[in-house]
Scaffold this active site. Structure first.
Site, PDB file in Angstrom:
ATOM      1  CE  LYS A 116      61.531 153.487 -45.744  1.00  0.00           C
ATOM      2  NZ  LYS A 116      62.804 153.257 -46.393  1.00  0.00           N
ATOM      3  CG  HIS A 235      55.972 146.496 -50.220  1.00  0.00           C
ATOM      4  ND1 HIS A 235      54.851 147.026 -49.611  1.00  0.00           N
ATOM      5  CD2 HIS A 235      56.260 145.348 -49.547  1.00  0.00           C
ATOM      6  CE1 HIS A 235      54.485 146.227 -48.612  1.00  0.00           C
ATOM      7  NE2 HIS A 235      55.312 145.217 -48.555  1.00  0.00           N
ATOM      8  NE  ARG A 297      65.668 157.506 -55.247  1.00  0.00           N
ATOM      9  CZ  ARG A 297      64.508 157.018 -55.666  1.00  0.00           C
ATOM     10  NH1 ARG A 297      63.910 157.571 -56.714  1.00  0.00           N
ATOM     11  NH2 ARG A 297      63.926 156.014 -55.066  1.00  0.00           N
TER      12      ARG A 297
END
Length: 621
Positions: A116, A235, A297
């Site tokens: 990230k 989340h 993906r």
């Protein structure tokens, strides 16, 4: 076009890929673990190869198993689905080096977006706006703490190599940072083998909006509009929809253009999702939406994009991997109506959404909508893999129509004895604030009391059971109790034995319900919930991991990863006693009241079964 395809995944995504590949005339090969020998995806493929024992680390997470299966079956290509090895650059390279076609993103793009912090630096260089935060190399707790102080609370700690909601913690106050950091790093290490984190400013009233992108090997890239995935719990996405409510055409054009720009910056090929975080406190505005991460993906929620565009995204993947150009140009893509998807999980909302495992003795899913499922009646939810039962997808001309369809579909789900979140999903889809699109990532937490059922049967459940009992038991003096009220008509009451106790119910208009006799139990299914009635069942009375007498029991099988108490300790109500890891999620077990720890049997790293006594708290005199 690819001639034969090995699917390096399982469950509903394997079945999803098989459907499209078979339609295109592609020979399909699946791999399966010993736990999946009877699963639907195994028999639906043209060929199937067993690759090892049930645990994923001994089967689905071993690249060499897939490569050996591909060689043995003369497969021409490998599709990784999502999860497992779908974003593993080394696996992608190994597939290509073996002379096989990789139906996925280029290894270089996977690496570029896999971390990230590096992904954000790359997006900054490409002119894509990113969320304010810290992405540096200094990972000492003291430095991370200081950076969080600079950013200002609340902040979000995120695993650098994270995904799927794992390795993320929100911190609202400075004094809570170090504990949250340690927990996040443990989870990141267990899930990804990398404890490094980054820190972001936590956006108040955040919306999670993502854009579906596709690139081909000819230098082209397009978007297929946006999805809103704001309804989340811990989340993890719960309900997704497309398009995003409140998105005007100018904001959509700006956001989608940025997403395509991000894909072109890394020479992207195949299906990908650019994820953004939006500050929706003043509505959706292009200057208040920031890049968060990219998933290299196909996404779990891809069916809602398929519904509004009329495109088969798996077919797009296969054509692009075969060297073809993008199936559609940008100007030919349009939004048609509204779509929603709910993730039906084997979990118990009444006990903190702990996963529920066991046989699917009774399973009825709606047949008037799209249902993507990896299981069937007579199958089993095991502790080895994700506990998803199905994805329920609806499509209508309006958002209200799609939501109404979704609420009805979730309410019609029948599952026993495994517990599910169907009732929770039905209430969410019918919630007034949801229908008015007053949503953000804190929606479920704010509405928890209305959405999450208690451990006792609700009034609709009692009404349904009472009406179901009445024809069978007639009008005896105990089954029907008549009230004596002067100048008033008599009421009719029925004694219902449900959830381990007897309830006297005054008959009223019953909700829609169905009943079934399963083994020696009579079941009532109402509003997505399942209850045994007419027979006493003590297990429905248990509301969580801690009993009222202070016994702390293991809520499910798992491993003890942290211990915070010992025999003889004085503890306060809500104090953390230990942390249990199960199905890659951490579950904190807390003291139910002020008292003394009389017994403490929990040991670090111990593997424990469900219902084991871990501690006994005694109230102080």
């Amino acid at each position: 076009m690819i001639s034969s395809l090995l699917i390096a995944n399982r469950g509903e995504i394997a079945r999803r890929i098989i459907r499209t590949a078979s339609r295109l005339g592609i020979r399909t090969i699946t791999v399966y673990s010993e736990a999946d020998v009877s699963a639907p995806f195994v028999r639906e493929a043209d060929e199937a190869v067993c690759i090892g024992p049930a645990p994923a680390r001994e089967s689905y997470l071993l690249p060499e198993k897939f490569l050996a299966a591909a060689r043995a079956t003369n497969a021409a290509a490998i599709h990784p689905g999502y999860g497992f090895l779908s974003e593993n650059a080394a696996f992608a390279e190994a597939v290509q080096e073996a002379g096989l076609i990789w139906v996925g993103a280029p290894p270089a793009a996977i690496r570029a977006m896999g971390l990230k912090d590096a992904a954000k630096q790359l997006m900054i260089a490409a002119g894509v706006p990113v969320t304010p935060g810290y992405m540096g190399d200094d990972q000492t707790p003291e430095h991370l703490h200081a950076e969080a102080d600079k950013i200002g609370y609340p902040v979000l700690i995120k695993a650098v190599a994270g995904g799927g909601g794992k390795g993320m913690r929100r911190v609202d106050a400075r004094e809570n940072f170090l504990d949250a950091l340690a927990s996040c790093q443990r989870e990141a290490t267990a899930s990804f083998g990398d404890e490094r984190v980054l820190i972001e400013k936590y956006i108040l009233a955040p919306r999670h909006i993502e854009v579906q992108v596709f690139g081909d090997t000819h230098g082209n890239a397009v978007h297929l509009f946006e999805r809103d995935c704001s309804l989340q719990r811990r989340h993890q996405k719960v309900i997704e929809e497309a398009p995003a409510p409140g998105m005007d055409e100018d904001t959509r054009a700006a956001l989608c253009a940025v997403a395509v720009k991000a894909a072109l910056a890394i020479n992207y090929v195949g299906a990908g999702t650019i994820e953004f975080i939006a500050d929706a406190s003043a509505g959706l505005r292009a200057d208040r939406i920031w890049f968060m991460e990219m998933n290299t993906r196909l996404q779990v929620e891809h069916p809602v994009t398929e519904a509004i565009t009329g495109q088969d995204l798996v077919e797009w993947q296969l054509r692009i991997a075969s060297g073809e150009k993008l199936p559609r140009a940008q100007e030919s893509l349009r939004i048609n109506g509204w779509a929603m998807e709910a993730r039906l999980y084997a979990e118990n909302p009444a006990t903190g959404f702990l996963p529920s495992i066991g046989p699917l003795t009774h399973l009825r899913l709606p047949d008037n909508i799209r249902v993507d499922s990896g299981v069937e009646q007579g199958g089993e939810v095991t502790p080895y893999y994700d506990p998803m039962i199905a994805k329920l997808i609806t499509h209508a001309t309006t958002r209200a129509g799609a939501a109404a369809k979704l609420a009805r579909a979730c309410a019609a789900v029948e599952v026993w004895p495994v517990k599910t979140n169907a009732g929770f999903l039905a209430r969410t889809a019918a919630n007034a604030d949801f229908l008015s699109a007053r949503i953000d990532t804190g929606f479920i937490e704010r509405h928890a009391e209305a959405l999450i059922p208690g451990t006792e049967p609700s009034a609709p459940v009692l009404q349904a059971a009472a009406h179901a009992l009445l024809p069978a038991h007639g009008t005896g003096p105990w089954e029907t109790l008549t009230g004596l009220r002067i100048a008033a008509p008599p009421d009719m009451r029925v004694a219902v034995d449900i959830a381990g106790s007897t309830h006297v119910v005054t008959l009223d208009n019953p909700p829609a319900y169905t009943t079934a006799t399963i083994a020696d139990e009579t079941m009532v299914f109402v509003q997505g919930e399942a209850w045994s009635f007419g027979l006493a069942r003590a297990d429905h009375a248990a509301g969580g991991a801690a009993a009222s007498d202070g016994a702390i029991l293991s809520p499910m099988p798992g491993r003890i990863i942290a211990v915070h108490a010992a025999a003889g300790d004085h503890v306060k109500k809500g104090q953390k006693l230990l942390v249990l890891e199960a199905m890659k999620m951490e579950q904190q077990l807390l003291a139910p009241f002020d008292g003394v720890v009389k017994t403490f049997t929990a040991a670090l790293d111990a593997q424990i079964a469900e219902g084991v006594l871990l501690a006994l708290i005694e109230k102080e005199a």
